[in-house]
Scaffold this motif. Structure first.
Motif, PDB file in Angstrom:
ATOM      1  N   GLU A  94      30.758  19.151  36.714  1.00 18.81           N
ATOM      2  CA  GLU A  94      31.505  18.171  37.501  1.00 18.81           C
ATOM      3  C   GLU A  94      32.476  18.857  38.451  1.00 18.81           C
ATOM      4  OE1 GLU A  94      32.298  14.325  38.773  1.00 18.81           O
ATOM      5  OE2 GLU A  94      30.708  15.097  37.476  1.00 18.81           O
TER       6      GLU A  94
ATOM      7  N   TYR B 182      24.444  20.224  34.269  1.00 16.33           N
ATOM      8  CA  TYR B 182      23.588  19.299  35.005  1.00 16.33           C
ATOM      9  C   TYR B 182      22.286  19.998  35.410  1.00 16.33           C
ATOM     10  CZ  TYR B 182      27.694  16.244  35.732  1.00 16.33           C
ATOM     11  OH  TYR B 182      28.784  15.427  35.563  1.00 16.33           O
TER      12      TYR B 182
ATOM     13  N   ARG C 133      24.961  13.938  41.986  1.00 15.04           N
ATOM     14  CA  ARG C 133      26.418  13.855  41.841  1.00 15.04           C
ATOM     15  C   ARG C 133      27.112  14.221  43.141  1.00 15.04           C
ATOM     16  NH1 ARG C 133      30.181  11.042  40.835  1.00 15.04           N
ATOM     17  NH2 ARG C 133      32.047  11.862  39.798  1.00 15.04           N
TER      18      ARG C 133
END
Length: 364
Positions: free
Chosen positions: A140, A279, A287
């Motif tokens: 993230e 990810y 994202r």
């Protein structure tokens, strides 16, 4: 000395006495006593050193020794870039001293502030257990960091010297990397020629120009040593440019290894993102799209180009080793990774097929 540092390789050393004397004159408060120098293990293109004197520390960046590819390893440009960017992007280190001349240590260089921390390369260090939640958090941070960089208004930072016909950015990338591949003694394989032809046939026009790092990956990111291991700095800005943000994303995805990737690539590149919790490349792209609001329909094209670009960079390094221009044995076994990258680009190009190359500008 951390596990990210090594003694300076003999062919990468320089006149430390002359450098130490000039350091005193050019950086106020740069410590006293003997100069200690270590070489960062991560990175294979330019040379990066930790320099210490007393309680003071800094980072020295230089090009490699010996003959260089035209327009490559420009430390003067990189230093000027950081001088402009650092005030607006807290993750960019501050430049403390820049030397355009090679008279002092044999090459141009710059010195920047040292931000200590953790750099992930091939694996997590033994003292950190890579939990699923940690890997998700790092993913993230990665997506948000790249999106935040692309949000900066470069025109407000007077970075015009780094911008040249941004609408032709991708076309120049294709033309330049194809040319460099064959100049660097690349294998003239059918796959390499097929990828080059496919890239040249479907060049999208760059409809948006942003600040791009062009080498955004974990071994160019300094993390805080304490959980949650927040990003502290982004380093290695040599290939930074004013260009297409989707290309920057694609370059990051080329380095972003997943568990199913060929072993040749996971050996040559950092395989840390193959750990559970990180990810996938597809989720990273999604994202980034969510955070930036950008249309990523043509991302497959940029991914083929990014894979081809990395093959070229590896080929340049491999050629320098083959010609005896460097003693760095890390470059000796790059041939298999180069072939794997070309094959990866070829498969993705075949899967993508013909492209409609118009795309909408950034919607935000």
């Amino acid at each position: 000395m951390s596990n990210a540092l090594l003694p300076v390789r003999p062919d990468n050393d320089f006149d430390r006495e002359a450098f130490s004397s000039a350091l005193t004159k050019n950086i106020e408060g740069s410590g006293q006593g003997p100069l200690e120098v270590y070489q960062f293990a991560a990175g294979a293109s330019n040379l990066t050193y930790l320099i210490q004197r007393g309680s003071w520390s800094g980072v020295l960046r230089t090009p490699p020794r010996g003959p260089l590819e035209p327009n490559a390893h420009d430390m003067g440009r990189e230093g000027r870039w950081l001088l402009k960017l650092a005030p607006a992007f807290p993750l960019a280190p501050r430049v403390l001293w820049q030397e355009a001349s090679a008279s002092l240590i044999g090459v141009p260089f710059y010195v920047m502030e040292y931000r200590s921390g953790l750099i992930l390369d091939r694996n997590f260090p033994p003292e950190i257990a890579p939990s699923v939640s940690l890997c998700q958090n790092l993913s993230e941070q990665f997506a948000s960091g790249l999106a935040a960089l692309h949000q900066i208004d470069w025109k407000q930072l007077n970075m015009d010297e780094f911008s040249y016909l941004p609408e032709q950015f991708v076309e120049r990338q294709v033309r330049g990397w194809v040319k460099r591949y064959f100049l660097a003694d690349g294998e003239k394989s059918a796959q390499a020629q097929g990828v080059a032809a496919w890239l040249s046939s479907y060049v999208p026009q760059s409809v948006e120009a942003t600040i791009i790092h062009n080498d955004f990956k974990f071994n160019n990111i300094v993390l805080d040593t304490s959980p949650p291991h927040a990003f502290r700095a982004i380093v290695d800005w040599e290939m930074a440019a004013i260009g297409d943000p989707l290309f920057d994303l694609a370059v990051s995805l080329t380095y972003w290894m997943n568990d199913e990737d060929p072993p040749e690539l996971k050996t040559a590149l950092s395989a840390v993102t193959a750990a559970p919790g990180f990810y996938s490349r597809e989720r990273m792209a999604e994202r980034y799209q969510e955070l930036s609001g950008r249309d990523i329909t043509l991302l497959p094209y940029y991914r083929v180009l990014a894979d081809f670009k990395l093959a070229v960079i590896m080929q340049q390094l491999y050629a320098r080793w083959a010609r005896g221009q460097t003693q760095d044995t890390r470059f000796q076994h790059l041939g298999a990774a180069i072939r794997a990258l070309i094959n990866k680009a070829w498969v993705l190009a075949e899967r993508t097929g013909p492209l409609r190359t118009q795309r909408s500008p950034h919607s935000n």
